[in-house]
Each structure stands twice: as structure tokens, then as C-alpha cells.
Design a protein around this motif. Structure first.
Motif, PDB file in Angstrom:
ATOM      1  N   GLN A   1       0.860  -1.190   0.000  1.00 30.04           N
ATOM      2  CA  GLN A   1       0.000   0.000   0.000  1.00 30.04           C
ATOM      3  C   GLN A   1       0.893   1.237   0.000  1.00 30.04           C
ATOM      4  N   ARG A   2       0.278   2.360  -0.366  1.00 32.67           N
ATOM      5  CA  ARG A   2       1.064   3.588  -0.401  1.00 32.67           C
ATOM      6  C   ARG A   2       1.598   3.909   1.000  1.00 32.67           C
ATOM      7  N   CYS A   3       2.863   4.332   1.012  1.00 30.95           N
ATOM      8  CA  CYS A   3       3.435   4.741   2.305  1.00 30.95           C
ATOM      9  C   CYS A   3       2.718   5.995   2.806  1.00 30.95           C
ATOM     10  N   PRO A   4       2.747   6.274   4.108  1.00 34.09           N
ATOM     11  CA  PRO A   4       1.948   7.370   4.672  1.00 34.09           C
ATOM     12  C   PRO A   4       2.505   8.783   4.444  1.00 34.09           C
ATOM     13  N   ASP A   5       3.674   8.913   3.766  1.00 35.93           N
ATOM     14  CA  ASP A   5       4.195  10.263   3.570  1.00 35.93           C
ATOM     15  C   ASP A   5       3.348  11.030   2.556  1.00 35.93           C
ATOM     16  N   GLU A   6       3.507  12.336   2.530  1.00 36.65           N
ATOM     17  CA  GLU A   6       2.667  13.212   1.712  1.00 36.65           C
ATOM     18  C   GLU A   6       2.815  12.943   0.223  1.00 36.65           C
ATOM     19  N   ASP A   7       4.050  12.748  -0.259  1.00 32.44           N
ATOM     20  CA  ASP A   7       4.258  12.493  -1.695  1.00 32.44           C
ATOM     21  C   ASP A   7       3.590  11.199  -2.138  1.00 32.44           C
ATOM     22  N   SER A   8       3.685  10.188  -1.300  1.00 31.38           N
ATOM     23  CA  SER A   8       3.124   8.891  -1.679  1.00 31.38           C
ATOM     24  C   SER A   8       1.596   8.898  -1.664  1.00 31.38           C
ATOM     25  N   GLN A   9       1.015   9.799  -0.907  1.00 31.01           N
ATOM     26  CA  GLN A   9      -0.438   9.839  -0.798  1.00 31.01           C
ATOM     27  C   GLN A   9      -1.108  10.616  -1.933  1.00 31.01           C
ATOM     28  N   GLN A  10      -0.324  11.225  -2.788  1.00 30.98           N
ATOM     29  CA  GLN A  10      -0.915  11.954  -3.909  1.00 30.98           C
ATOM     30  C   GLN A  10      -1.529  10.983  -4.927  1.00 30.98           C
ATOM     31  N   ASP A  11      -2.652  11.401  -5.507  1.00 30.80           N
ATOM     32  CA  ASP A  11      -3.304  10.606  -6.553  1.00 30.80           C
ATOM     33  C   ASP A  11      -2.719  11.015  -7.901  1.00 30.80           C
ATOM     34  N   CYS A  12      -1.775  10.226  -8.374  1.00 34.58           N
ATOM     35  CA  CYS A  12      -1.076  10.585  -9.610  1.00 34.58           C
ATOM     36  C   CYS A  12      -1.989  10.489 -10.831  1.00 34.58           C
ATOM     37  N   SER A  13      -3.021   9.668 -10.757  1.00 34.02           N
ATOM     38  CA  SER A  13      -3.917   9.526 -11.917  1.00 34.02           C
ATOM     39  C   SER A  13      -4.676  10.808 -12.194  1.00 34.02           C
ATOM     40  N   ALA A  14      -4.790  11.682 -11.198  1.00 35.65           N
ATOM     41  CA  ALA A  14      -5.507  12.941 -11.387  1.00 35.65           C
ATOM     42  C   ALA A  14      -4.644  14.015 -12.024  1.00 35.65           C
ATOM     43  N   VAL A  15      -3.346  13.746 -12.174  1.00 36.99           N
ATOM     44  CA  VAL A  15      -2.438  14.722 -12.782  1.00 36.99           C
ATOM     45  C   VAL A  15      -2.557  14.610 -14.295  1.00 36.99           C
TER      46      VAL A  15
END
Length: 879
Positions: A165-179
Motif C-alpha cells: 500500500q502507499r506509504c503514509p508520507d505526503e508524496d506517496s499519498q498523492q493521486d497521480c492519476s488525477a495529474v
């Protein structure tokens, strides 16, 4: 007089210059040296871990730091520790594997991968994990089962620790599919880290819970190459002259372990070896994945320093951590584990004591964040207090077996066991109250049965913003306490102050007594003896006020000095000011429209009240908002530092306001006295007023300038002010009293014969167009054309009624009364008031213009008019 003033000015300046102290920069080298060493101390882990990370990324570790690479890491770590012996280097992986080594003391650590907390009643687990259950030893080297106790923690996998699962840091929590943009989306995906999932569990405290085992954490003896060893004579012990033997914790039993099994260290996949625990002298339960430094690094995915915490060894320390990653087949960045380096706070304390042990200087490091835990101190304080686990309020006994005690951190407010701890605690709280001034030394007073003194303290902030450290370094040095800020009996300054006060008091009292005794003499009656007497009394009180400078500096004495000096200065100055102002108003100097007015003594007294009220108001306001209070100060130069206890205010507001108010009164008084300077001095005190105001202004200015332009102790400053007050009061008193006494003496030594009953009359010269000043007694006026100034005199009252007009001159003459005037020509009438009545009658004109029936050319001889109705002729009076 001006020459005397110049001599005084030069004398005061020489006195002040001779005692001036030069303030130079304090030596901050101690703090800078500690700061530099701490930077070096904390920079080393970052550099070492960066090197290890790069070494791994270049595949220098064949198995990516898996257990098979344990010995390679031991050897590399030992080499790095040669240059950084204070460090403890290790790595921990998401599968639970751990390996590391240190030099202080010298040994290595290792933990096999896997999850503790396996149940002993699970046949599948027992078959797989039996090797771990049997690999623990006690202090004597005997094999014991690895069993978790009540309350101990362990890791439990979620989905067998295989799902990501995505790590809990801020960068990892971004939804890249929305970019939307491809480049930004690619960058977002590359910054995303993936973590496996597990949870931390604890063994219940109940006795009926199933028994669970753990994977041991083992300590190893190592040789000079950093590899585990149990061969006699190869153990690289800390502090040994040569190599030694490897013993178990009892210090007697030699280590000789040959444990066979298919451990991960052997290579996995069922490979069996017997050297996994070779050289292992003790073991315990430890899983890095539930330690705070590991959790914080996994949470933030950036290099960081941990908050100080309790180590596995029950010491308190900090850890610098750096995340490491691997790339899976799908190209995902997988969080693999942590490279880390430990610093024990004991090590920082040792660093401080090694550098400052035996020195008077105390260096202490404290956390900035509340509750301000102690990091370490050169006094030997480690920031950790060993206490009983069952009762943290009780200290750990010296003969404890290690299982009953734990280490707890010490807030700086709890340091109170001895005088040194109290000093450190008081210093931090004092510095914090002052907001940790960067370039100022703060004194800290110690008042203890065993020691009394003052320490100079300075603090420096130590911060690593990228990694989260925020500490405060405190440096404390004892300083000598100076006694030249107080004036006490027996001091040389005491004798000088008493001499000055006594001289001022005696001379002013003597002049006051002589002035009052001669108040009915006509020379003193004309000078308004009441207000002059109040001024002389104020001079006496102002000299006595300087006695408040005697005694120690306390809040009460400091406030008393602020009140008495300033109040009695204004009290003495006010009579002179209103006297000058009344003269200015009555003579009408500068008036555009002539007008007649009366200013009685009672009204003049009322005029003086607001000036005293304003001074009292200023003193009251500053008594509450910025009082003059005692304060510990440090004066330092290149060679030494001294403590001074002074009376001081927090701001310069009171000084500035008093300078504006008192200086304004003196300045306006000088201006008014200057404007009335042309009155004839035998009839008024205008010349004395001008000289007195000038004297106060000049000497006061010298005192203020020298006071602010030089650095002297307060005792010297107070004596300096006392001498200034002595000069101001005595000189000003002499200006008023001595000339009058000399005139009285001269008149009595050379009496003038009185004529027959006569009238005192005014001889007035000039073209009179406005009302004429009067003195408050029955008089006759004489007119002529040859003069352009006037004066006035009265035997009983100095109140004047008058208004502005052309300058006239008046003088007293004596003339026997002649025949009554039959038809008065524009006679000026006046009625004498009672001697006890301060209110004055207005001057009025009666009759017609003086020129009626006689033009001005006919007035070449003086015509005399008397309110009694008689008239006589005489020649013009002289000035």
C-alpha cells in the motif's frame, strides 16, 4: 560666576572620565567551540549513512543488505567507526532483520528476519520457528527459551506481509492519476513509495494467555576486523591494551557457541550452518519495526533525527535515520528499511565532561521543546534517571539486577537534587524569561548554604531544520560580585556623599534661617520672601534626599530614590518658575494689547500646584508600569567579567519623560528670566532669577551628559549627582540670599537721615499712555519727559498690578507735604490695601488727560500729586 561654572564643568567631566569603564566584547569561544563540536557530532551520521546508502545502491552488498550481507556490513561499519568511534551503525529491514556494530563499547548486533509473537501451540509455526525459540541464552551462557513476557510487544503481519500500500508520507499519498500532464504524472509516480502492512501487538498481562516466542536480538564479540569471534585472545574490547577473550554477561564464562540451523544468515532455502551465533555473548527481545526512530522514518520517508527516547539498553539516546528502497518488477519504489546511527546521551555527556571536567565552566544542553528535557551536562548529568519500573518516583537501587529498573528522561524543571542541578534549572528559566538574548550575558545568583555567588550565563541555539534537532546550549561561568554599586557606611564613597550632603544641608539651612530672620527688611520684602523661602527649603530637602542613596540596592530603595530625587527637584524648582512667570505676566513683556491685571500670592501658589501634580502623576504611572527596581547585571571586558547589582528600569521612557519635563521647566524658566532682564535689579530679582536658572540648566546638563556618556558604577554616579545637587542648591541659594544680606548690612552701617514727615512718591518720566504699575501702598506720582525705564519697590508686599505700555522709570524721593492741591489735573488715585491682604487694587486714572490745560512742553519741571490733596514742585529725580 561664569568662570566658576566653567571650572565646575571641567571638574565634573574629569571626575567622570577618570572612573569611566571600557566595555568590550565578551569571549564566546566556549559556546562556539561546543556548537562546532555538536555540528561535527551530528553531521557525521548524515555523511556516513549517505555513504552506506550509495554503497548499497551500487550493489556493493551482493544481497542488498539481506542477512547474507551481515559480515560485509560488520567489516565496513567497523572501518567507518574508526573515524567516528562515537557512532553506532546499523540497518533494519521491513522483514525484521537487523545488523549493526559500535566501538563504545566494541561489539556487534544481529537479529534474524521474521516476526516474533509466534504461538508455541501452533504446529506449523513450531516446525518453522523452533530454531529461534532455542537460540536464547542467559547471563551465564545457558540456553533458555525465547518467550515473550506480559506487556512485551511484537509485530503481526497483515496479509502475510506481502500486500503493498502507499506509504503514509505526503508524496506517496498523492493521486497521480488525477495529474493531467504526462511529465508531472511521471514525476508524481516516481515519488510514490510503497510499504508492506503489519501491526504492533502486545502480550496480555493475564497469566492464562497463550505463550508466544520471539526472535532473539544477539550481541557479539568482534575481532579487529569487525567480525564476530569467540576465539580466545581475539576479542577487541574497549579500553584493553591488547585483544582479550569473549565472556558471557557474568564476566567469567567464556563464549563458545555452536548453534546449527537453517538460519537466513546461512543463505536461506534450507541451508544449514553453525556460525550464526558464533561469538554471541547475550541476547534479548528487540524488533526494530516498533521502535520510534523506525516508525518516524517510515512515516515521513526522509532522513531525520528522532526525539530522544529510551534505548534497548535502558539508556536515553537519539537516532539519525535514512530510508532505503528497492525497485520491484513493476517499477514501484518499495520501502525496504532504514539505515541508522545511534547517539547515546551518555556519549554526549561524556563528550562534555571530557572537555570541561575540572573547569569552573558548566555546559548543559537542553531541548527547546517543552518540557525541556535535559540532553547532557558537563556536570555528569546524562538527562536520564534510573527508576524502578513499578514506581517511577523511586530511584533504582545500586544493586539492581537490570530487570527492575528503567530510564526516564529528566525535565530541566526537575533538577533540584543538588546545588549544580538547581543552578542549571534556574539558569534555563532565567534565560527563557529573557527570551534567550543572543549577545547578552545573563547573571544567575546562587544562594545556598554551601555556596553563594553569581554565574554569568549565555545560551546558543543549536538547530538542524532538515532533520528536526532543536537544542539550547547553556554556558555558565562563575564571576566575582562587586560591591561598588552600593554606598554603605565605611566606604570611601559613603564619606564623600555624607560630606557633600552635610555641606549642602548646612549651607542651605543657614541661608534659609538668615533669609527668614531678615524678611521684614526692605531689601528682602521687595524680593517676595515667601516664594524665595520655599525655594531655599526645597534646596534643603533636595540635599537630604541624596541620603536615600545610602544602603543596599533593593526594589524598595530603588523606588524610593526614584521618588525623592525627582519630586524634591521639581519642588525646589517650581517657586522659581512661578515667580519668574508672574513677573513676566505683570510687566507685560511681549504683550500686544496692554491690559491691567492682578496676580496675588494666593493665586501664584495655585499656579505652582499643577507642576507638582504633574510630577507626582509621572512618578505614580511609572511606579506601576516601569518601576525602578533592582537588577543583576554583568560588566565584562577582555580579561574578566564582574557582577553588578544595580537599580534599573526596563526602558528609557522614564528618563526621557523626566528629561523633557524637568528640562522643559528649566528651559522655559531661563527664557522668561531672559525676557524680564531689563528691570532694574534694585527693585526686582530678575537678575538673580536669570542667573539661577542658568546655573541649574548648565550643571544639570553636565550631569545628564556625563551620566549617559560614561560607564561608571552606580555608587560613583550617585556621588556625582550629589555633588551636582550640592552645587546647584548652594550656588543658587547664595545668588538670592548673599546680595540681600550685604545690602542690609551696608544700609545699617551707613544710615541715611530721615526728613520731616514726608510722602514716598514716584518720579515718573516719559510719555505715559498706559496704566502705571503700583506697589500696593499709597503713593504720589511725578511725571517728566527724560527717562525710558521703570522700577518698583514696596516695603510690605511684592504684589504688582500693571500692564504693558511705554517704558517708564520710577524712583523713590522724599518731599515734605505742601499746600493742598486745589484742582488736581488727571491725578492718579490709589488706595492702600491692608498689609495682610494679598489681593491688589487696580490702578485707575481720574480726571482728564495730563496735557489738559498744559502741554507736554510745560512739564519740564516735575509736578507732584498726592492723594492727600497736596502738591509741591521739585526738580526732576535722578535714577
Amino acid at each position: 560666576m561664569l568662570l566658576y561654572h566653567n571650572y565646575l564643568t571641567i571638574l565634573l567631566l574629569l571626575i567622570a572620565t577618570s572612573v569611566m569603564a571600557t566595555k568590550s566584547e565578551f569571549n564566546y569561544e566556549i559556546g562556539k567551540r561546543v556548537l562546532d563540536l555538536l555540528r561535527e557530532y551530528t553531521d557525521a551520521p548524515s555523511k556516513v549513512l549517505e555513504f552506506l546508502s550509495n554503497y548499497r545502491e551500487k550493489n556493493a552488498f551482493p544481497h542488498g543488505l539481506e542477512p547474507q550481507d551481515r559480515d560485509i556490513f560488520f567489516q565496513l561499519g567497523d572501518t567507518l567507526l574508526t573515524a567516528n568511534p562515537r557512532l553506532l551503525l546499523f540497518y533494519a529491514l521491513e522483514n525484521g532483520a537487523f545488523a549493526g556494530n559500535q566501538r563504545s563499547p566494541t561489539f556487534a548486533h544481529y537479529r534474524e528476519p521474521g516476526e516474533s509473537g509466534y504461538r508455541l501451540d501452533g504446529p506449523v509455526h513450531m516446525e518453522k520457528l523452533q530454531k529461534h525459540l532455542d537460540s536464547c541464552i542467559d547471563e551465564n551462557g545457558r540456553q533458555v527459551p525465547c518467550l515473550l513476557g506480559p506487556g512485551e510487544s511484537y509485530i503481526e503481519c497483515i496479509d502475510n506481509c506481502t500486500s503493498l500500500q502507499r506509504c503514509p508520507d505526503e508524496d506517496s499519498q498523492q493521486d497521480c492519476s488525477a495529474v493531467e500532464r504526462a511529465e508531472e504524472r511521471s514525476l508524481c509516480e516516481s515519488n510514490t513509495k510503497w510499504c508492506i502492512s503489519y501491526a504492533t501487538r502486545s502480550i496480555p498481562l493475564s497469566d492464562d494467555s497463550p505463550k508466544r516466542g520471539y526472535i532473539p536480538f544477539t550481541f557479539y564479540c568482534i575481532d579487529i576486523n569487525g567480525l564476530p569471534t569467540q576465539t580466545p585472545g581475539e576479542n577487541a574490547e574497549l579500553g584493553a591494551d591488547g585483544l582479550g577473550n569473549c565472556y558471557h554477561d557474568d564476566g567469567i564464562t567464556p563464549v563458545n557457541r555452536q548453534v546449527s540451523g537453517d538460519y537466513a544468515y546461512c543463505g536461506g532455502e534450507g541451508i544449514i550452518c553453525n556460525n550464526t551465533f558464533l561469538g554471541g555473548f547475550t541476547s534479548g527481545n528487540y524488533d526494530p519495526r516498533y521502535r520510534p526512530w523506525y516508525i518516524a522514518t517510515k512515516q515521513n520517508q526522509v532522513p531525520n533525527w528522532s526525539e530522544p527516547y529510551e534505548f534497548y539498553t535502558h539508556n536515553i539516546g537519539i537516532t539519525f535515520s535514512r530510508p532505503i528502497y528497492s525497485i520491484d518488477e513493476e517499477g514501484k519504489t518499495i520501502f525496504t528499511g532504514v539505515l541508522a546511527s545511534d547517539y547515546s546521551l551518555d556519549g554526549i555527556a561524556s563528550f562534555l565532561t571530557n572537555n570541561y571536567d575540572g573547569s569552573d565552566t558548566i555546559v548543559t544542553i537542553v531541548e527547546e521543546a517543552e518540557p525541556n528535557y535535559v540532553i547532557a551536562s558537563s556536570t555528569g548529568i546524562t538527562g536520564v534517571r534510573k527508576v524502578l519500573i513499578e514506581d517511577n518516583s523511586k530511584p533504582c537501587p545500586e544493586d539492581n539486577d537490570g530487570d527492575r529498573c528503567m530510564g526516564v528522561r529528566i525535565p530541566i524543571s526537575d533538577l533540584n537534587e543538588d546545588i549544580m542541578e538547581q543552578l542549571i534549572s534556574t539558569t534555563y528559566l532565567t534565560q527563557k524569561e529573557k527570551n534567550f538574548p543572543v549577545s547578552e550575558l545573563i547573571p544567575v545568583r546562587v544562594d545556598h548554604d554551601d555556596f553563594r555567588g553569581v554565574y554569568a550565563s549565555h545560551t546558543i541555539g543549536f538547530e538542524t531544520k532538515e532533520t528536526g534537532i532543536s537544542w539550547r546550549i547553556m554556558i555558565m561561568c562563575p564571576v566575582p560580585v562587586q560591591d561598588d554599586d552600593t554606598i554603605m557606611p565605611g566606604d570611601s564613597m559613603f564619606q564623600l556623599l555624607i560630606t557633600s550632603v552635610s555641606a549642602g544641608f548646612i549651607l542651605c539651612v543657614l541661608q534659609l534661617v538668615l533669609f527668614i530672620r531678615n524678611r521684614r527688611e526692605k531689601e528682602i520684602i521687595a524680593s517676595d520672601w515667601r516664594f524665595t523661602g520655599v525655594f531655599l527649603a526645597g534646596c534643603v530637602l533636595l540635599n537630604l534626599a541624596c541620603l536615600s542613596y545610602i544602603g543596599p540596592n533593593t526594589d524598595a530603595t530603588c523606588l524610593t530614590r526614584m521618588w525623592v530625587i525627582h519630586f524634591f527637584f521639581v519642588f525646589a524648582l517650581t517657586p522659581l518658575f512661578v515667580k519668574t512667570y508672574r513677573l513676566y505676566k505683570l510687566t507685560g513683556v511681549g504683550s500686544i494689547i496692554p491690559r491691567r491685571q492682578t496676580i496675588s500670592n494666593a493665586r501664584t501658589v495655585l499656579m505652582a500646584m499643577p507642576f507638582l501634580a504633574v510630577e507626582v502623576l509621572i512618578l505614580l504611572v511609572f511606579t506601576f508600569i516601569d518601576p525602578n527596581k533592582v537588577e543583576d547585571l554583568l560588566v565584562y571586558d577582555e580579561s574578566h567579567t564582574e557582577n553588578h547589582v544595580e537599580c534599573k528600569q526596563d526602558t528609557w521612557a522614564f528618563f526621557a519623560l523626566q528629561l523633557l519635563y524637568e528640562g522643559g521647566l528649566v528651559f522655559v524658566g531661563c527664557l522668561l528670566a531672559y525676557k524680564t532682564r531689563n528691570m532694574r535689579k534694585e527693585y526686582r530679582d530678575n537678575q538673580q532669577l536669570l542667573l539661577t536658572m542658568y546655573n541649574i540648566a548648565l550643571v544639570g546638563s553636565v550631569v545628564v551628559v556625563v551620566f549617559n556618556a560614561t560607564e561608571v558604577c552606580q555608587a560613583t554616579t550617585r556621588v556625582f549627582i550629589t555633588i551636582g545637587i550640592l552645587w546647584i542648591t548652594v550656588f543658587s541659594s547664595c545668588i538670592f540670599v548673599v546680595p540681600k544680606l550685604l545690602l542690609i548690612r551696608s544700609r545699617k552701617l551707613n544710615p541715611v537721615e530721615e526728613d520731616e514727615p514726608a510722602r514716598r512718591t514716584w518720579s515718573i518720566v516719559g510719555n505715559v499712555t498706559n496704566s502705571i504699575p503700583r506697589i500696593g501702598r499709597r503713593v504720589s506720582y511725578h511725571y517728566s519727559q527724560n527717562s525710558n525705564s521703570f522700577g518698583d519697590q514696596s516695603e510690605e508686599d511684592d504684589d504688582i498690578t500693571g500692564s504693558s505700555g511705554k517704558k517708564i522709570r520710577a524712583c523713590f524721593i522724599k518731599q515734605p507735604m505742601k499746600q493742598p492741591m486745589k484742582q488736581p489735573m488727571d491725578a492718579i488715585q490709589e488706595t492702600r490695601n491692608s498689609p495682610d491682604d494679598d489681593a491688589l487694587s487696580e490702578i485707575s486714572r481720574t480726571g482728564e488727560h495730563l496735557s489738559k490745560g498744559k502741554d507736554s512742553s510745560e512739564l519740564t519741571k516735575t509736578d507732584k500729586f498726592s492723594t492727600s490733596g497736596s502738591m509741591s514742585k521739585s526738580s526732576s529725580c535722578s535714577s
